[in-house]
Design a protein around this motif. Structure first.
Motif, mmCIF file in Angstrom:
data_model
loop_
_atom_site.group_PDB
_atom_site.id
_atom_site.type_symbol
_atom_site.label_atom_id
_atom_site.label_comp_id
_atom_site.label_asym_id
_atom_site.label_seq_id
_atom_site.Cartn_x
_atom_site.Cartn_y
_atom_site.Cartn_z
ATOM 1 N N MET A 30 -4.496 6.529 -0.801
ATOM 2 C CA MET A 30 -3.766 5.272 -0.897
ATOM 3 C C MET A 30 -3.836 4.717 -2.304
ATOM 4 N N ALA B 84 0.860 -1.187 0.000
ATOM 5 C CA ALA B 84 0.000 0.000 0.000
ATOM 6 C C ALA B 84 0.893 1.233 0.000
ATOM 7 N N VAL C 22 0.820 5.060 0.714
ATOM 8 C CA VAL C 22 -0.045 6.022 1.398
ATOM 9 C C VAL C 22 0.598 7.403 1.321
#
Length: 303
Positions: free
Chosen positions: A141, A131, A133
Motif C-alpha cells: 500500500m 490508499a 493498494v
C-alpha cells in the motif's frame, strides 16, 4: 528539442525493469524495458544503457537527464532496499551511491507501491486522501494523506501484507512476507484452484475460466476477494481514506473489483469508493518521474 529539464523514472521489479524519460509536466516522453539483472550482474550498467536508449528516442544527450528515481519492491533506505525478497541480488549493496556514480546525477530510492501512489497523486483523480493498494506477486500500500505520501518512522508504512489476517501470524513461516500476504499473493489463486479441483492453473487461467462461467474458478476469486477486502477494511478502520485505488497485475483486473466491493460492503464499509487505477502499469513510472523532479526541484528552480 528545447533545453527543458528531463529526468528518468525507474520501476525495478524482480524480473523486469521499466524506465521512462519524463519532463517537468510529468509527461512520459519515452519508455524502455529490460530484464532485471541476474545475481552478480550490474544494475548500474543496465540503467546507464536504458538511459541512453531513452535519450536516443527523444534525440537528446543522456547527460541532459538531471536525476533518477527508482521504485523497488522493498523498504527503501538512503542506501538500498530492505525486506526485498524479489531483489535479493541487491542485498548489502549501497545501491544509491553506486547508481549516482554511474549516472552522474542524484538518485532517489523509494518503495514501488509508494511510487505508484505518487503517480496517482500527480494524476489528480484520486484526491488528496487515498490508499493505493497493489495486488500482484504480493500486496502493498501507498498511503497519501493531505496530499503527502506517508512513509512512517522507518519507511515501512503501507506494508499491509504483515497485517495479522488470514494465515497464522504467530507462525514464523508466515513472517517472511506476512500473514495477509500469504493469503493474497498472486500465486495463491492458482494454488487455491488446484487444491479445489486437482488441476494446476495459473492465476491468469483462473481468471479466464471464471470469465467462461467456471464455478470453481469463480469460487476461488471470490475467496481471494474476501481476504483482499479484509485488508482494505483494516485500512478503512485505521486511516479513513476518502478512496481506495487498486493496481498491480491482479488488482487492476476489472473482474476482481465488484467482488472486492461486495465483500467490503458486507464488512460495513460500503461508504468508501474502491476503483481501479486509470494509469495501470504506468503509475509507477509517473510517480518515479514526479519523485525524481522533487529531488532536483531547488536546483532547477534556481536556474
Amino acid at each position: 528539442m528545447s533545453a527543458a529539464p528531463l529526468v528518468m523514472g525507474v520501476d525495478l521489479g524482480g524480473t523486469k525493469i521499466r524506465a521512462a524519460l519524463g519532463d517537468a509536466d510529468g509527461t512520459l516522453l519515452a519508455v524502455e524495458e529490460a530484464r532485471t539483472a541476474e545475481a552478480g550482474a550490474s544494475l548500474d550498467r543496465q540503467l546507464v544503457h536504458l538511459r541512453a536508449r531513452l535519450a536516443a528516442q527523444v534525440g537528446v544527450e543522456p547527460e541532459r537527464l538531471l536525476a533518477t528515481a527508482v521504485g523497488g519492491a522493498g523498504v527503501a533506505t538512503s542506501e538500498g532496499f530492505t525486506l526485498a525478497p524479489n531483489l535479493a541480488n541487491l542485498d548489502g549493496e549501497d545501491v544509491c551511491a553506486t547508481l549516482e556514480r554511474a549516472l552522474g546525477h542524484p538518485v532517489v530510492l523509494e518503495n514501488d507501491v509508494n511510487v505508484a501512489a505518487l503517480g496517482e497523486l500527480s494524476a489528480g483523480q484520486a484526491g488528496d486522501n487515498f490508499a493505493f493498494v497493489a495486488l500482484g506477486t504480493g500486496i502493498g500500500m501507498g498511503l497519501v494523506i493531505g496530499g503527502v505520501l506517508i512513509r512512517g518512522a522507518r519507511g515501512a508504512a503501507g506494508e499491509i501484507g504483515y497485517l495479522p489476517l488470514g494465515a497464522d501470524p504467530l507462525d514464523p513461516d508466515n513472517h517472511r512476507r506476512g500473514a495477509l500476504e500469504e493469503m493474497v499473493a498472486g500465486e495463491t489463486i492458482g494454488q487455491r484452484y488446484e487444491d479445489l479441483t486437482g488441476v494446476p492453473a495459473t492465476s491468469r487461467e483462473v481468471f479466464a475460466r471464471a470469465a467462461r462461467g467456471g464455478e470453481a474458478a469463480s469460487a476461488v476469486l471470490d475467496d481471494y476477494a474476501r481476504w483482499v477486502a479484509a485488508g482494505l477494511g483494516a485500512i478503512v478502520a485505521v486511516v479513513d481514506p476518502s478512496a481506495i485505488v487498486l493496481g498491480g497485475g491482479i488488482g487492476a483486473r476489472p473482474e476482481l473489483l465488484p467482488r472486492v466491493r461486495q465483500w467490503l460492503a458486507r464488512m460495513g464499509h460500503a461508504q468508501v469508493p474502491v476503483t481501479v487505477s486509470t494509469l495501470g502499469e504506468q503509475a509507477p513510472l509517473h510517480g518515479a518521474v514526479h519523485l525524481a523532479f522533487g529531488a532536483v526541484a531547488p536546483l532547477y528552480l534556481a536556474r
